[in-house]
Design a protein around this motif. Structure first.
Motif, mmCIF file in Angstrom:
data_model
loop_
_atom_site.group_PDB
_atom_site.id
_atom_site.type_symbol
_atom_site.label_atom_id
_atom_site.label_comp_id
_atom_site.label_asym_id
_atom_site.label_seq_id
_atom_site.Cartn_x
_atom_site.Cartn_y
_atom_site.Cartn_z
ATOM 1 N N ALA A 172 -7.697 -2.718 3.151
ATOM 2 C CA ALA A 172 -8.929 -3.013 2.412
ATOM 3 C C ALA A 172 -9.012 -2.157 1.163
ATOM 4 C CB ALA A 172 -10.148 -2.779 3.303
ATOM 5 N N ILE A 173 -8.584 -0.907 1.281
ATOM 6 C CA ILE A 173 -8.643 -0.018 0.115
ATOM 7 C C ILE A 173 -7.549 -0.370 -0.888
ATOM 8 C CG2 ILE A 173 -8.402 2.375 -0.590
ATOM 9 C CD1 ILE A 173 -9.834 3.068 1.988
ATOM 10 N N ILE A 174 -6.368 -0.742 -0.386
ATOM 11 C CA ILE A 174 -5.311 -1.177 -1.302
ATOM 12 C C ILE A 174 -5.798 -2.418 -2.064
ATOM 13 C CG2 ILE A 174 -2.933 -1.976 -1.469
ATOM 14 C CD1 ILE A 174 -2.226 -0.331 0.915
ATOM 15 N N LEU A 175 -6.537 -3.272 -1.356
ATOM 16 C CA LEU A 175 -7.115 -4.449 -2.002
ATOM 17 C C LEU A 175 -8.076 -4.029 -3.118
ATOM 18 C CD1 LEU A 175 -6.888 -7.488 -1.321
ATOM 19 C CD2 LEU A 175 -9.087 -7.291 -0.225
ATOM 20 N N GLY A 176 -8.898 -3.023 -2.822
ATOM 21 C CA GLY A 176 -9.796 -2.503 -3.848
ATOM 22 C C GLY A 176 -9.013 -2.004 -5.056
ATOM 23 N N ALA A 177 -7.842 -1.390 -4.774
ATOM 24 C CA ALA A 177 -7.001 -0.892 -5.861
ATOM 25 C C ALA A 177 -6.504 -2.063 -6.718
ATOM 26 C CB ALA A 177 -5.819 -0.113 -5.289
ATOM 27 N N LEU A 178 -6.079 -3.135 -6.037
ATOM 28 C CA LEU A 178 -5.623 -4.324 -6.769
ATOM 29 C C LEU A 178 -6.699 -4.785 -7.741
ATOM 30 C CD1 LEU A 178 -3.969 -6.557 -4.029
ATOM 31 C CD2 LEU A 178 -2.869 -5.682 -6.067
ATOM 32 N N ILE A 179 -7.938 -4.836 -7.232
ATOM 33 C CA ILE A 179 -9.042 -5.306 -8.062
ATOM 34 C C ILE A 179 -9.244 -4.373 -9.242
ATOM 35 C CG2 ILE A 179 -11.546 -5.650 -8.081
ATOM 36 C CD1 ILE A 179 -11.169 -6.545 -5.099
ATOM 37 N N MET A 180 -9.098 -3.047 -8.970
ATOM 38 C CA MET A 180 -9.280 -2.085 -10.047
ATOM 39 C C MET A 180 -8.256 -2.256 -11.148
ATOM 40 S SD MET A 180 -10.211 1.698 -8.908
ATOM 41 C CE MET A 180 -8.685 2.083 -9.710
ATOM 42 N N PHE A 181 -7.067 -2.723 -10.755
ATOM 43 C CA PHE A 181 -6.041 -2.944 -11.763
ATOM 44 C C PHE A 181 -6.205 -4.308 -12.434
ATOM 45 C CE2 PHE A 181 -3.680 0.131 -9.025
ATOM 46 C CZ PHE A 181 -3.729 1.159 -9.942
ATOM 47 N N GLY A 182 -7.326 -4.981 -12.146
ATOM 48 C CA GLY A 182 -7.599 -6.257 -12.787
ATOM 49 C C GLY A 182 -6.806 -7.406 -12.181
ATOM 50 N N LEU A 183 -6.279 -7.224 -10.956
ATOM 51 C CA LEU A 183 -5.539 -8.311 -10.321
ATOM 52 C C LEU A 183 -6.464 -9.023 -9.352
ATOM 53 C CD1 LEU A 183 -2.375 -6.231 -9.502
ATOM 54 C CD2 LEU A 183 -2.633 -7.854 -11.371
ATOM 55 N N ARG A 184 -6.355 -10.327 -9.267
ATOM 56 C CA ARG A 184 -7.190 -11.089 -8.354
ATOM 57 C C ARG A 184 -6.458 -11.278 -7.059
ATOM 58 N NH1 ARG A 184 -11.126 -10.104 -9.890
ATOM 59 N NH2 ARG A 184 -11.960 -10.614 -11.926
ATOM 60 N N PRO A 185 -6.912 -10.624 -5.987
ATOM 61 C CA PRO A 185 -6.252 -10.888 -4.714
ATOM 62 C C PRO A 185 -6.531 -12.318 -4.286
ATOM 63 C CG PRO A 185 -8.052 -9.323 -4.459
ATOM 64 C CD PRO A 185 -8.077 -9.777 -5.864
ATOM 65 N N GLY A 186 -5.576 -12.928 -3.638
ATOM 66 C CA GLY A 186 -5.749 -14.311 -3.223
ATOM 67 C C GLY A 186 -4.447 -15.044 -3.359
ATOM 68 N N PRO A 187 -4.472 -16.343 -3.074
ATOM 69 C CA PRO A 187 -3.223 -17.101 -3.052
ATOM 70 C C PRO A 187 -2.477 -17.067 -4.382
ATOM 71 C CG PRO A 187 -5.126 -18.531 -2.693
ATOM 72 C CD PRO A 187 -5.625 -17.146 -2.723
ATOM 73 N N GLU A 188 -3.206 -16.822 -5.446
ATOM 74 C CA GLU A 188 -2.554 -16.848 -6.757
ATOM 75 C C GLU A 188 -1.696 -15.613 -7.011
ATOM 76 O OE1 GLU A 188 -3.736 -19.855 -9.104
ATOM 77 O OE2 GLU A 188 -3.297 -19.997 -6.955
ATOM 78 N N LEU A 189 -1.915 -14.574 -6.219
ATOM 79 C CA LEU A 189 -1.240 -13.316 -6.494
ATOM 80 C C LEU A 189 0.275 -13.486 -6.463
ATOM 81 C CD1 LEU A 189 -2.144 -10.389 -7.005
ATOM 82 C CD2 LEU A 189 -1.707 -9.929 -4.622
ATOM 83 N N PHE A 190 0.772 -14.246 -5.485
ATOM 84 C CA PHE A 190 2.214 -14.424 -5.338
ATOM 85 C C PHE A 190 2.810 -15.177 -6.522
ATOM 86 C CE2 PHE A 190 2.299 -12.977 -0.986
ATOM 87 C CZ PHE A 190 3.596 -12.546 -0.859
ATOM 88 N N THR A 191 2.052 -16.083 -7.093
ATOM 89 C CA THR A 191 2.598 -16.861 -8.200
ATOM 90 C C THR A 191 2.356 -16.169 -9.532
ATOM 91 O OG1 THR A 191 0.575 -18.144 -8.117
ATOM 92 C CG2 THR A 191 2.502 -19.086 -7.060
ATOM 93 N N GLN A 192 1.136 -15.642 -9.718
ATOM 94 C CA GLN A 192 0.833 -15.119 -11.045
ATOM 95 C C GLN A 192 1.295 -13.696 -11.260
ATOM 96 O OE1 GLN A 192 -3.288 -15.845 -11.868
ATOM 97 N NE2 GLN A 192 -2.939 -18.035 -12.068
#
Lengths: 500, 324, 151
Positions: free
Chosen positions: A328-348
């Motif tokens: 959950a915290i790593i997910l928060g980190a992703l968001i902080m880096f401006g990345l959208r967690p979700g199905p698009e992450l693998f492609t984008q």
């Protein structure tokens, strides 16, 4: 295969000097916080987060992932040497591993844990590489009724392997469930069993109970033998052929079961290690020897918690759904880096995702290289006579538990439950079921309520959904098979009595 | 007992501090020793992160002449942290604490928890919005189609996943506005609610947009409406409830900073000035944008009024009107 | 005579039974069911009842089949001394910070409980205290109050 090509690209990114350094830093820090009770990987990542604001997201995420799986290695060390689980995921290791250490096999226990962890970490990363998207989809079919049935299966399995005294084992498990009800009821917001204390509103923290029962309880129970000679000799770190043979299958089983459990959101590595232990005990031809230092009981859970750490990355990366507190915290980190967690992450953001996955292979190799020689060094600690060792152990427990929530009240709980743990040891009440009860209690209650709310009060929901009903049937078989076997005389009654 | 001792120390320090400050010029107060930023939540949550961003801005832009120490006091939905500040940091101008909607809701549901009247609000930074989501392959394309279907069925036919008390309150608002009850299935986090929606275990979710963003872009979930009076810049295509003919009030969750109760007027002014600089920093603006929330810097008396209105709204929604 | 050998065990089982009873009593004032699903009191009452019954079962088994002969037990006094020191230490943490109580706790355990050489005890206690505070307070930035003035 497409994902292997992507993985190759990931390796190309991951072996850049910066990323290698961050990976090393991550697993090293993970190892360190893993050793300290109270401070877990989630706290470590959260504390580091603000420092990485401007940094490269790939390098930072490689480090965070390293902290996560590195901690699974580190927690083992104190579990085996001192019976103080450094992480909640290594509770089961402190049962068999500590007994092995008492027999002078501390090095071997740490060695097999490192080897098992390495194998499982690699299998887990492989599973993450090949199966992330389809597995994540499959995990979605687990709704509240399925979780409920899974927990029922877990509790039944627990009852079935409760050791010498089934009655005491189940009672301890129920006591754990009962402790889990302390605090604010997350469903209704009402506080229960807080005895008027505001600091009890969040309930009893799992790591506090664990460190108290295993750490303090063990010291109080065994201090009287403290004047005896220290453990004679720290034997080899590398397991011999016989030990390897005994551990091979537990490691393989633990890896697969751990990975699958890790993939399910809301379960995580702790439950995975419990399941692996229960499974090994159930499968074993000599279940009565568990609790006396069986290497299978170290190998299985240790493999399982590492595979689960990799598995928990699956829903996190593929769906943006965290499977554990740390993800959950790593997910928060992703968001902080401006990345959208979700199905698009693998492609984008495929470069980043694959670089992180590739770094997990590298990090596991680093951990193995670090841990095999380190295991020997750490095991030397046991050459210190116990009377010189246990006061610092108690100190470590106090400071570790305090740092978990900066709470003095938790230190009081530590003393109280430490006394309880001592009495439980003295009168042969097993401590592990109590901890499992505390872990499963909240999931049990909330999934029961969620299921019934969804079904408008009808219990049919548990029996009409295929996965749920399968799990329930397994649960019934778990308790009834030994009894049936006894009735039909397939096994001599004595041995059934021992394992039931 | 330890509380009394700490209280005496803290109060003594505060008295020493406030007498000269009150006697001389308003702008003269400055922190003279380490400032403690209390976070009444565990490390890693959304509010913890925001507090750490505030801390980072303060340290990086050297807004304070003294070091800043971060102290997590998690427990009881913020109650432990607020209790800690109100008991052992009374009138201490060197302590600031993070407060949010949860710290206001907790005492409404849990009588023994300290309420926000125990602290002195300074400034609000951001507001989290609420949207109504359905699964991407749902037959409902607009909120109207959905509401019509809900109205044609008996009460509580539809199951909605929630990620916490605030989501339940949003469902209550929606149910009241359309005159039909929605059945809330309570999960522990927005992520779990999302999982239940994606797995098809519930009919819809009302929640904060953060977790849903990736899935909105991929089309896995669809947003039907937003609970605010004007359109949300991050989702220009999503109509407001009022536009769609649903009489739901503006509903947002706030996050801000407070001081211990009883600090001097000058001290409050000082901290409002600091927080304004924090709110205007690039780091803070980026943090709020990344979290799909709205910037909303409210300070001083406006913030106090805002909180009184929020409290009344929460109490109405939870069915616990204020005593008296 | 046999009862004497198992009285500690009986008391411990009775303690669990009492906890179960407390849960039953306290949960019975909470609502059991709301809407479609169990409310806050439902499962706690069940847990309490089960714990009460199981503990009673343990007591019953003990009374019906008392263990043969005297059970070998570790002596109690040292454990109680350690527990007492632990409680005193935790109790003083809130007043005087962490450094002094942790040092004194280890020192008391080494020098008083274990009768180890005093100088060596003091050195080891001081070094251990220093290491723990260095790791937790300095490296991990945990706000551990070290002295009475750290609050």
């Amino acid at each position: 295969m497409e994902s292997l090509v992507d993985l190759a690209g990931g390796f190309a990114t991951a072996i850049s000097p910066t990323n290698l350094l961050m990976c090393f830093l991550g697993v090293f820090l993970g190892q360190l916080v893993g050793v300290l009770p109270g401070i877990g990987p989630s706290a470590a990542i959260a504390l580091l987060l603000p420092l990485t604001f401007g940094a490269d997201p790939t390098a930072s995420l490689i480090m965070f992932a390293g902290i996560y799986y590195g901690a699974q290695y580190g927690g083992t060390i104190t579990s085996v040497l001192l019976s103080v689980p450094g992480e909640s995921t290594t509770v089961m290791t402190s049962i068999e591993g500590y007994q092995m250490a008492k027999k002078g096999q501390a090095g071997t226990a740490l060695g097999i844990a490192a080897i098992g962890s390495f194998f499982a970490g690699t299998v887990g990363s492989l599973g993450l590489t090949l199966l992330a998207p389809p597995l994540a989809e499959a995990a979605l079919s687990f709704g509240p009724p399925e979780y409920f049935s899974l927990v029922v299966l877990g509790l039944m399995a627990l009852a079935a392997v409760s050791g010498a005294s089934v009655l005491k084992g189940i009672a301890a498990g129920i006591a754990g469930l009962l402790l889990a009800t302390i605090g604010i009821d997350p469903q209704t917001g009402v506080s229960r069993f807080d005895f008027g204390a505001v600091w009890l509103l969040d309930g009893i923290e799992f790591i506090v109970l664990t460190v108290a029962l295993f750490g303090i309880g063990e010291v109080l129970a065994s201090c009287s033998q403290a004047t005896e000679a220290p453990v004679a000799e720290v034997k080899n770190v590398l397991p011999n052929r016989e030990q390897m043979r005994r551990s091979a299958m537990p490691i393989v089983r633990g890896s697969f079961v751990g990975f699958l459990i890790g993939v399910l959101p809301a379960t995580g590595a702790t439950i995975a290690s419990f399941v692996a232990y229960i499974m090994e005990k159930k499968i074993s031809k000599t279940p009565e020897k568990f609790g006396t230092g069986m290497i299978e009981g170290v190998a299985g859970p240790e493999a399982s918690n590492n595979a689960a750490a990799a598995g928990a990355m699956v829903p996190m990366l593929a769906l943006g759904i965290p499977g554990s507190g740390t993800t959950a915290i790593i997910l928060g980190a992703l968001i902080m880096f401006g990345l959208r967690p979700g199905p698009e992450l693998f492609t984008q953001n495929s470069t980043l995702v694959w670089a992180v996955i590739a770094s997990m292979y590298i990090g596991n190799v680093m951990l193995l290289i670090m841990n095999l020689p380190l295991a020997g060094v750490f095991a030397q600690l046991l050459k210190v006579p116990y009377k010189w060792l246990y006061p610092p152990i108690i100190t470590l427990c106090i400071v570790g538990v305090f740092s978990q929530a900066n709470s003095l009240e938790d230190c009081w709980l530590l003393a109280g439950f430490g006394a309880l743990g001592w009495a439980m040891k003295r009168y042969d009440w097993p401590a592990a079921p109590m901890i499992l009860g505390l872990v499963l209690g909240p999931i049990f209650e909330s999934s029961l309520r969620q299921s019934l709310t969804m079904a408008h009060g009808s219990f049919d929901i548990f029996f009409t959904r295929p996965i749920s009903v399968t799990l329930l049937v397994c649960a019934v078989l778990f308790v009834s098979l030994p009894v049936l076997a006894q009735i039909f005389g397939k096994r001599p009654p004595a041995s059934v009595g021992e394992c039931a | 007992m330890k509380i009394t001792r700490r209280y005496v120390l803290a109060a003594g320090a505060a008295v020493a501090m406030t007498i000269p400050a009150g006697a001389s010029f308003a702008q003269d107060w400055k922190p003279t020793r380490d400032v403690e930023l209390v976070i009444p939540f565990g490390v890693g949550g959304g509010s913890d992160l925001m507090a750490r961003v505030i801390g980072k801005v303060i340290v990086e832009e050297k807004l304070l002449p003294v070091p800043l120490v971060i102290n997590n006091r998690p427990g009881g939905g913020g109650a432990v942290g607020i209790g800690y500040v109100s008991a052992s940091r009374k009138e201490d101008p060197h302590t600031i604490i993070l407060v949010n909607g949860t710290t206001q809701i907790t005492p409404i549901l849990t009588p023994q928890a300290k309420t926000l009247t125990e602290v002195q609000p300074v400034a609000n930074f951001m507001l989290d919005d609420f949207l109504l989501f359905v699964k991407g392959d749902s037959k409902y394309k607009t909120i109207k189609e959905f509401v019509d279907d809900v109205k044609s069925k008996p009460d509580k036919t539809f199951n909605f996943a929630t990620g916490g008390t605030t989501d339940v309150m949003a469902i209550t608002i929606f149910s009241k506005a359309i005159g039909k009850e929605i059945n809330p299935v309570n999960f522990n986090s927005g992520g779990e609610a999302l999982t239940a929606l994606l797995g098809g275990h519930v009919d819809g979710v009302i929640g904060n947009p953060l977790e849903f963003m990736g899935h909105l872009e991929s089309g896995a979930v669809r947003a039907l409406g937003v609970f605010r009076d004007d359109r949300f810049a991050a989702f220009k295509d999503v109509p407001t409830m009022k536009e769609s003919g649903i009489d739901a009030p503006n509903f947002q969750m706030w996050r801000g900073i407070a001081l211990p109760k009883g600090v001097d007027e000058n001290v409050q002014k000082y901290w409002q000035g600091i927080m304004k600089k924090v709110a205007e920093s690039e780091t803070m603006k980026k943090y709020i944008a990344d979290n799909v929330a709205s910037e909303a810097y409210i300070s001083g008396k406006d913030f106090e009024t805002f909180l009184v209105n929020q409290e009344k709204l929460y109490r109405d929604l939870l069915g616990k009107p204020a005593a008296q | 005579m046999k009862l004497h050998a198992i009285k500690g065990e009986l008391a411990f089982a009775a303690f669990f039974a009492a906890v179960g009873l407390v849960w039953i009593v306290k949960a019975s004032s909470l609502p059991f069911w709301s809407g479609f699903a169990p409310d806050s009191g439902f499962l706690p009452v069940i847990y309490g009842t089960l714990l009460l019954l199981l503990s009673a079962g343990v007591i019953g088994t003990l009374l019906l089949n008392p263990p043969d002969g005297e059970v070998e037990r570790e002596p109690l006094s040292k454990s109680f001394k350690l527990l007492g020191i632990l409680v005193l230490t935790v109790g003083s943490l809130g007043y005087v910070g962490f450094a002094a109580p942790l040092f004194l706790m280890m020192f008391a355990m080494f020098a008083y409980v274990e009768r180890l050489p005093i100088v060596r005890s003091a050195i080891v206690s001081a070094v251990a205290t220093g290491i723990f505070l260095l790791v937790f307070q300095h490296w991990l930035k945990i706000p551990v109050p070290i002295t009475p003035w750290s609050y």
